[in-house]
Design an enzyme around this catalytic site. Structure first.
Site, PDB file in Angstrom:
ATOM      1  N   CYS A   1      28.251  -4.803 -13.008  1.00 14.11           N
ATOM      2  CA  CYS A   1      28.306  -3.449 -13.561  1.00 14.11           C
ATOM      3  C   CYS A   1      29.516  -2.731 -12.962  1.00 14.11           C
ATOM      4  O   CYS A   1      29.749  -2.825 -11.756  1.00 14.11           O
ATOM      5  CB  CYS A   1      27.017  -2.714 -13.221  1.00 14.11           C
ATOM      6  SG  CYS A   1      26.983  -1.018 -13.809  1.00 14.11           S
TER       7      CYS A   1
ATOM      8  N   HIS B   1      21.641  -3.586 -21.304  1.00 14.84           N
ATOM      9  CA  HIS B   1      22.211  -3.112 -20.033  1.00 14.84           C
ATOM     10  C   HIS B   1      22.682  -1.661 -20.181  1.00 14.84           C
ATOM     11  O   HIS B   1      22.397  -0.814 -19.332  1.00 14.84           O
ATOM     12  CB  HIS B   1      23.366  -4.047 -19.625  1.00 14.84           C
ATOM     13  CG  HIS B   1      24.083  -3.660 -18.367  1.00 14.84           C
ATOM     14  ND1 HIS B   1      24.115  -4.454 -17.241  1.00 14.84           N
ATOM     15  CD2 HIS B   1      24.798  -2.542 -18.048  1.00 14.84           C
ATOM     16  CE1 HIS B   1      24.822  -3.849 -16.288  1.00 14.84           C
ATOM     17  NE2 HIS B   1      25.251  -2.682 -16.757  1.00 14.84           N
ATOM     18  N   GLU B   2      23.401  -1.367 -21.276  1.00 15.68           N
ATOM     19  CA  GLU B   2      23.967  -0.019 -21.461  1.00 15.68           C
ATOM     20  C   GLU B   2      22.875   1.009 -21.772  1.00 15.68           C
ATOM     21  O   GLU B   2      22.935   2.142 -21.293  1.00 15.68           O
ATOM     22  CB  GLU B   2      25.040  -0.024 -22.562  1.00 15.68           C
ATOM     23  CG  GLU B   2      26.229  -0.958 -22.333  1.00 15.68           C
ATOM     24  CD  GLU B   2      26.840  -0.891 -20.947  1.00 15.68           C
ATOM     25  OE1 GLU B   2      26.731   0.163 -20.276  1.00 15.68           O
ATOM     26  OE2 GLU B   2      27.412  -1.910 -20.510  1.00 15.68           O
TER      27      GLU B   2
ATOM     28  N   HIS C   1      21.249   2.305 -18.758  1.00 12.09           N
ATOM     29  CA  HIS C   1      22.018   3.353 -18.066  1.00 12.09           C
ATOM     30  C   HIS C   1      21.612   4.751 -18.534  1.00 12.09           C
ATOM     31  O   HIS C   1      21.627   5.703 -17.758  1.00 12.09           O
ATOM     32  CB  HIS C   1      23.516   3.177 -18.318  1.00 12.09           C
ATOM     33  CG  HIS C   1      24.198   2.245 -17.361  1.00 12.09           C
ATOM     34  ND1 HIS C   1      24.229   2.471 -16.003  1.00 12.09           N
ATOM     35  CD2 HIS C   1      24.889   1.087 -17.565  1.00 12.09           C
ATOM     36  CE1 HIS C   1      24.921   1.491 -15.416  1.00 12.09           C
ATOM     37  NE2 HIS C   1      25.321   0.637 -16.337  1.00 12.09           N
TER      38      HIS C   1
HETATM   39 ZN    ZN Z   1      26.387  -1.082 -15.974  1.00 14.18          ZN
END
Ligand code: ZN
Length: 197
Positions: free
Chosen positions: A135, A177-178, A181
């Site tokens: 990341c 993954h995004e 966030h």
């Molecule tokens: Zn990330």
């Protein structure tokens, strides 16, 4: 009458928590340079940055506003910068707690960077797969994360259209993954304590 007034206040503040107005600070940050200029990437090792990375991001009420297009261009420039080349980035990683992410579409021939607004994962496949992740906001850690192989995702585009798509494999991993966030979740949250050292 007083009760009605109070009810209106409660409803308004409830709606506001979903699509809070863009702040002066956010505007200044996005407009601080040209659309082709990269932005500073928030780091989990810096306490003030970590606060942003751990916060829940706000919905974007009007995806067609110019400011989001500019943010999106600057986020793509950030991903293409030699210091932090990547395949995806979420707005909290450039200091903006708004539900906008950039995903490189490895499932498309040209592998374009696409802007994904207010994404929602509707279905996640039970079939999982492991792959090493890193990341841009977490220095020096790379580790294996298990994620769904396939997802159905609904989102808005910069021109205000709503899309629903089934994506799989590496592209689905980037989406997951995004989107994490935007909910203050980092990939290291999935790593067992024994590997975390
Ligand atoms: Zn990330």
């Amino acid at each position: 009458m007083k009760a009605l007034f109070l009810l209106i206040i409660v409803v308004l503040s409830f709606l506001d928590s979903f699509s809070q107005r863009i702040t002066k600070h956010e505007k200044a940050l996005i407009k601080s340079s040209s659309p082709s200029t990269h932005l500073y990437v928030t780091q989990s090792t810096i306490p003030n940055d970590l606060k942003i990375l751990r916060a829940n991001s706000f919905q974007i009420s009007n995806p067609k506003r110019n400011i989001w297009e500019k943010l999106s261009k600057r986020m793509i420039a950030t991903l293409q910068h030699p210091d932090h080349k990547g395949v995806g980035i979420a707005a909290p990683q450039v200091g903006i707690n708004r539900r906008i992410v950039i995903v490189q579409r490895f499932d498309k021939e040209e592998k374009p960077f696409e802007t994904i607004i207010n994404p929602e994962i509707i279905i996640s496949s039970d079939s999982l797969w492991k792959r090493i992740e890193g990341c841009l906001s977490i220095p020096e850690i790379r580790d294996t994360v298990e994620r769904s192989w396939e997802i159905t995702v609904k989102y808005s585009t910069l021109d205000g259209k709503t899309k629903k798509e089934v994506v799989s494999g590496f592209t689905a991993r980037i989406f997951q993954h995004e989107i994490d966030h935007l909910n203050g979740v980092l990939f290291t949250d999935y790593i067992k304590p024994t590997n975390k050292e």
